[in-house]
Design an enzyme around this catalytic site. Structure first.
Site, PDB file in Angstrom:
ATOM      1  N   GLY A 304       0.634  -0.999   0.054  1.00 39.26           N
ATOM      2  CA  GLY A 304      -0.098   0.048  -0.064  1.00 39.26           C
ATOM      3  C   GLY A 304       0.830   1.247   0.014  1.00 39.26           C
ATOM      4  O   GLY A 304       1.919   1.370  -0.359  1.00 39.26           O
ATOM      5  N   SER A 305       0.486   2.197   0.769  1.00 38.25           N
ATOM      6  CA  SER A 305       0.783   3.709   0.624  1.00 38.25           C
ATOM      7  C   SER A 305       2.445   3.740   0.980  1.00 38.25           C
ATOM      8  O   SER A 305       3.064   4.781   0.580  1.00 38.25           O
ATOM      9  CB  SER A 305       0.062   4.623   1.327  1.00 38.25           C
ATOM     10  OG  SER A 305      -1.308   4.399   0.663  1.00 38.25           O
ATOM     11  N   THR A 306       2.898   2.591   2.043  1.00 42.07           N
ATOM     12  CA  THR A 306       4.239   2.707   2.334  1.00 42.07           C
ATOM     13  C   THR A 306       5.005   2.760   1.320  1.00 42.07           C
ATOM     14  O   THR A 306       6.160   3.072   1.194  1.00 42.07           O
ATOM     15  CB  THR A 306       4.524   2.044   3.573  1.00 42.07           C
ATOM     16  OG1 THR A 306       3.989   0.531   2.992  1.00 42.07           O
ATOM     17  CG2 THR A 306       4.070   2.237   4.849  1.00 42.07           C
ATOM     18  N   LYS A 308       4.623   4.147  -1.789  1.00 44.43           N
ATOM     19  CA  LYS A 308       5.030   5.468  -2.459  1.00 44.43           C
ATOM     20  C   LYS A 308       6.203   6.207  -2.198  1.00 44.43           C
ATOM     21  O   LYS A 308       6.678   6.831  -2.810  1.00 44.43           O
ATOM     22  CB  LYS A 308       3.814   6.205  -1.946  1.00 44.43           C
ATOM     23  CG  LYS A 308       2.324   6.276  -2.373  1.00 44.43           C
ATOM     24  CD  LYS A 308       1.325   6.968  -1.933  1.00 44.43           C
ATOM     25  CE  LYS A 308      -0.010   6.233  -2.515  1.00 44.43           C
ATOM     26  NZ  LYS A 308      -1.204   6.746  -1.417  1.00 44.43           N
TER      27      LYS A 308
END
Lengths: 590, 211
Positions: A304-306, A308
């Site tokens: 997920g966003s980690t 990014k």
């Protein structure tokens, strides 16, 4: 004739006389007979001594010789300060010769309180004709002394050893456990089993009728080689704290499980590798298979966003953007046949690249990633260690999965850019943040600090592999952006630690439903961060899987990060740098 | 030539007694050159002596065997004695290792610390030496006050922990005066630790906790 007759008479008469009385002849016969007898003796003697001699002598020696195995002591598993996590101590097995037990009920009642076992069961084990029966295994020497003081006939003991885990569940997922035979079946107990067990020795000696060794007899003794001690990089106190905090967070949020990884970014050493729920290594059969696993390494999930962080670091490192680059973020983005949204609906936003990170915008990340393209992104992912073995050599470890660039579909690139469509384990994520923390230089993670041999010699593991992933300048800029996540307007303001500069990234990744293959409503909430942000000494990642109360990485992972990091900062005596966080503009003037 | 008479003389002398003895009384009646020869007297070893020698060889042998056996047995006894001592010590070591490890385990330590009224520190803070600058933001530890700082005078302050088998910290005293100011507010005021050695190095601290 007369002479002849006379002679005959004489001879007839004299035969007996000669046979009995002729001493010379008698002597001859005696000599011949005795020579024959002596020759037989001599022959037999030669046969026994010369012909069969060696064979018989060795057969006799074999009868007297006994060999006793000398068990090797299993090495310990220690934490980074040498505190014991798994040690082996002396123990006794209590055995019985049923034929020698005259009153099983009485004996059972005497043993029951000492062994803490049911008297009826013991009585059963004491009744019968078996000459060998276990009554209890691995009792302490003290317990055996109490039993032996009762002088019960037919009750014996057997030397053995016991593996104890003084800290209980502490780091159980890393240490693993041993089976009934004392050999490792899980974790590092399994991975290092050969080295931990050592080499058993043996003692061969001549034994007299009483069973005692004949002092002058030949004896050969090969001493057992004790196993090695393995010193982990795990810090017992930080591990304990992390384990307690994650267990509490999992319980409070009603999640199914959670993990915490604490890492020293400069050395790559893992200081804590906690997961909840876990198991009791002294009693592994009570744990479910899932809980026996070392989740931070064995379970793969979509980051997920980690993720990014990797995408934006790649974009900056390629010179395609700076933290101030303005990005117009529309309501949604159509790529391939799919519409991409942000987690919260919004109109068109004017975000800087820092703003994209701080607000964790999927659309903004996709737009930024398109500045370098999928091929370059996939190269960066590989260099960050995604889809690669961590190098820890942990049994059952997963490398995660990233599809090869040539297999990417039109939706793969945007999906992977913001952390879906690829899978990682928790240590890999910690390693990504450590790379940023360590000025862009990736140091392969390690869990074993050193191996101490029985003779005291120390074996250091090979120096970890280092890879330059992004430049120092890029890393510094990314860290500043990560600080804005924790700062005002960011997604993880509750990860702030008073007095320290903290940088990190939240993640709220949807979980793929195993049955339908579609994204479900379940999420993995995460927070990965570093402190102090301007000179990172610690990287802490928190993953909480499928929470019931709460959903977002910031609200669930942030507080766990804060507590664990605060504790570790104190334990490792890391002072604040005293500098001030830069204030990056998150939006631009449109 | 000169040796011969001497030899003869000595020979004569040696046989004289035996011959004289055997021919005593006959000598005068018989011819001089014929004389009765006594059977050659073999020098007989004394039988008693022989028995003594044999017995002593036998005796020495037996005694030697006994000595060796005793020594071996003695060695075996010592060995088994030392073995049992070793076993005993091994057991003791195992027990001690186990109990030390159990007592030193973080779970046990935390429990013990909490039972003494201690709480984990929340935010780490550091004092830079020698500037005396405080790094970080120290906060009072959370939790309920179990003893008023005023009670924690030198004597009592160390008494509670030492009754639990822990040695008192060296050189640490509570400063009741500093905490008295906050007394009665019901608010937990941090007892200020004053280290005389630090003071002598010309350092001073605020009596109020840094917020």
């Amino acid at each position: 004739m007369s002479a002849n007759r006379g002679g005959q008479n004489f001879s007839e008469y004299g035969t007996a006389r000669i046979d009995l009385g002729n001493t010379r002849r008698r002597g001859t016969i005696l000599i011949v007979v005795s020579t024959l007898i002596l020759m037989i003796f001599a022959g037999r003697l030669i046969d026994l001594q010369a012909v069969q001699g060696n064979k018989l002598a060795s057969a006799a020696l074999d009868q007297r010789l006994t060999t006793v195995k000398l068990p090797a002591e299993r090495g310990s598993i220690l934490d980074s300060s040498g505190a014991p996590l798994a040690i082996t101590v002396e123990a006794k097995n209590v055995t019985a010769d049923q034929t020698m037990v005259t009153d099983p009920i009485f004996v059972a009642q005497a043993l029951s309180p000492i062994l803490g076992a049911d008297a009826d069961i013991l009585a059963n084990r004491l009744t019968g004709e078996r000459r060998f029966m276990y009554l209890a295994k691995e009792v302490t020497p003290q317990t055996w002394e109490q039993i032996s003081a009762l002088r019960l006939p037919g009750i014996f003991s057997e030397d053995t050893s016991r593996r104890i885990y003084p800290a209980g569940e502490l780091a159980a997922n890393v240490i693993g456990f041993v089976g009934a035979q004392g050999s490792g079946l899980g974790g590092y107990e399994y991975a290092f089993n050969d080295q931990l067990s050592g080499t058993p020795g043996e003692s061969t000696y001549e034994r007299g009728s009483g069973g005692r060794a004949i002092p002058t007899g030949s004896s050969v003794r090969v001493d057992a080689q004790p196993g090695v001690d393995i010193e982990l990089t795990i810090d017992r106190d930080i591990q304990y704290f992390a384990q307690k905090e994650i267990a509490l967070a999992v319980q409070n949020s009603g999640a199914i499980d959670g993990t915490v990884v604490v890492m020293d970014p400069q050395s790559g050493q893992i200081l804590a590798l906690a997961t909840a729920p876990t198991f009791d290594p002294s009693n592994p059969t009570q744990g479910t298979q899932k809980n026996l696993n070392n989740r931070p390494l064995t379970s793969a999930f979509e980051p997920g966003s980690t993720s990014k962080v990797m995408t934006l670091a790649a974009v900056i490192n390629e010179g395609a953007a700076t933290p101030y680059t303005p990005i117009k973020v529309p309501k949604f983005l159509l790529r391939g046949d799919k519409e991409f949204h942000d987690s919260t609906p919004h109109g068109t936003l004017n975000l800087t690249l820092s703003g994209v990170m701080a607000k964790s915008s999927n659309i903004g990340t996709i737009l930024a990633a398109e500045r370098i393209g999928g091929k370059k992104l996939s190269k960066y992912l590989e260099r960050f260690g995604i889809g690669q073995p961590t190098g820890l050599g942990f049994p059952g470890e997963t490398s995660g999965f990233v599809p090869e660039y040539k297999d990417w579909s039109p939706t793969s690139f945007p999906t992977i850019a913001f952390g879906q469509g690829l899978s990682v384990n928790a240590v890999q994520v910690a390693s990504v943040f450590s790379t940023i923390a360590n000025d862009g230089l990736r140091v392969e993670p390690s869990l074993v600090q050193k191996i101490v041999h029985a003779d005291g010699s120390v074996e250091e593991p090979e120096a970890p592999v280092t890879t330059r992933v992004v430049s120092r300048e890029t890393a510094i800029q990314v860290r500043a952006m990560l600080e804005s996540v924790v700062g005002e307007g960011g997604t993880a303001t509750n990860a702030k630690i008073p007095g320290y500069r903290v940088g990190g990234k939240t993640g709220t990744a949807q979980v793929v439903d195993e049955r339908t293959g579609e994204y479900s409503e379940e999420v993995i909430a995460s927070f990965a961060g570093m402190v102090p942000a301007d000179d990172p000494q610690l990287v802490v990642t928190v993953f909480i899987s499928q929470p019931r109360n709460g959903r977002y990485g910031g609200e669930l992972g942030g507080p766990v990060f804060k507590k664990v990091a605060q504790y570790a900062l104190g334990a490792l005596e890391i002072p604040p740098t005293g500098s001030r966080s830069p204030k990056l503009a998150l939006t631009f003037g449109g | 030539m000169s040796a011969a008479p001497h030899l003869e003389h000595s020979l004569n002398h040696s046989t004289e007694s035996a011959t004289e003895y055997a021919t005593r009384g006959v000598r005068k009646r018989t011819r001089e050159n014929l004389r009765l020869v006594a059977p050659m007297r073999v020098r007989k070893a004394s039988r008693g002596m022989f028995v003594v020698v044999l017995a002593s060889i036998l005796g020495v042998g037996f005694f030697g065997m006994l000595l060796i056996n005793t020594t071996l047995a003695q060695g075996a006894f010592t060995l088994s004695e030392l073995r049992s001592t070793q076993t005993e010590l091994n057991r003791m070591e195992a027990t001690l290792i186990e109990s030390v490890a159990a007592l030193a385990a973080p779970t046990a330590l935390e429990e013990k610390a909490r039972s003494l009224g201690m709480v984990p520190s929340s935010t780490p803070a550091f004092i830079q030496i020698p500037s005396g600058k405080v790094l970080g933001k120290p906060r009072p530890a959370p939790g309920n006050r179990v003893a008023t700082p005023a009670d924690a005078t030198v004597g009592e302050g160390v008494e509670a922990p030492s009754s639990s088998g822990l040695p008192p910290a060296l050189g640490q005293t509570y400063d009741p005066a500093a905490s008295d100011a906050k007394r009665g507010t019901g608010e937990w005021s941090e007892p200020t630790l004053i280290d005389s050695r630090v003071i002598s190095e010309d350092l001073s601290f605020d009596s109020n906790p840094v917020q």
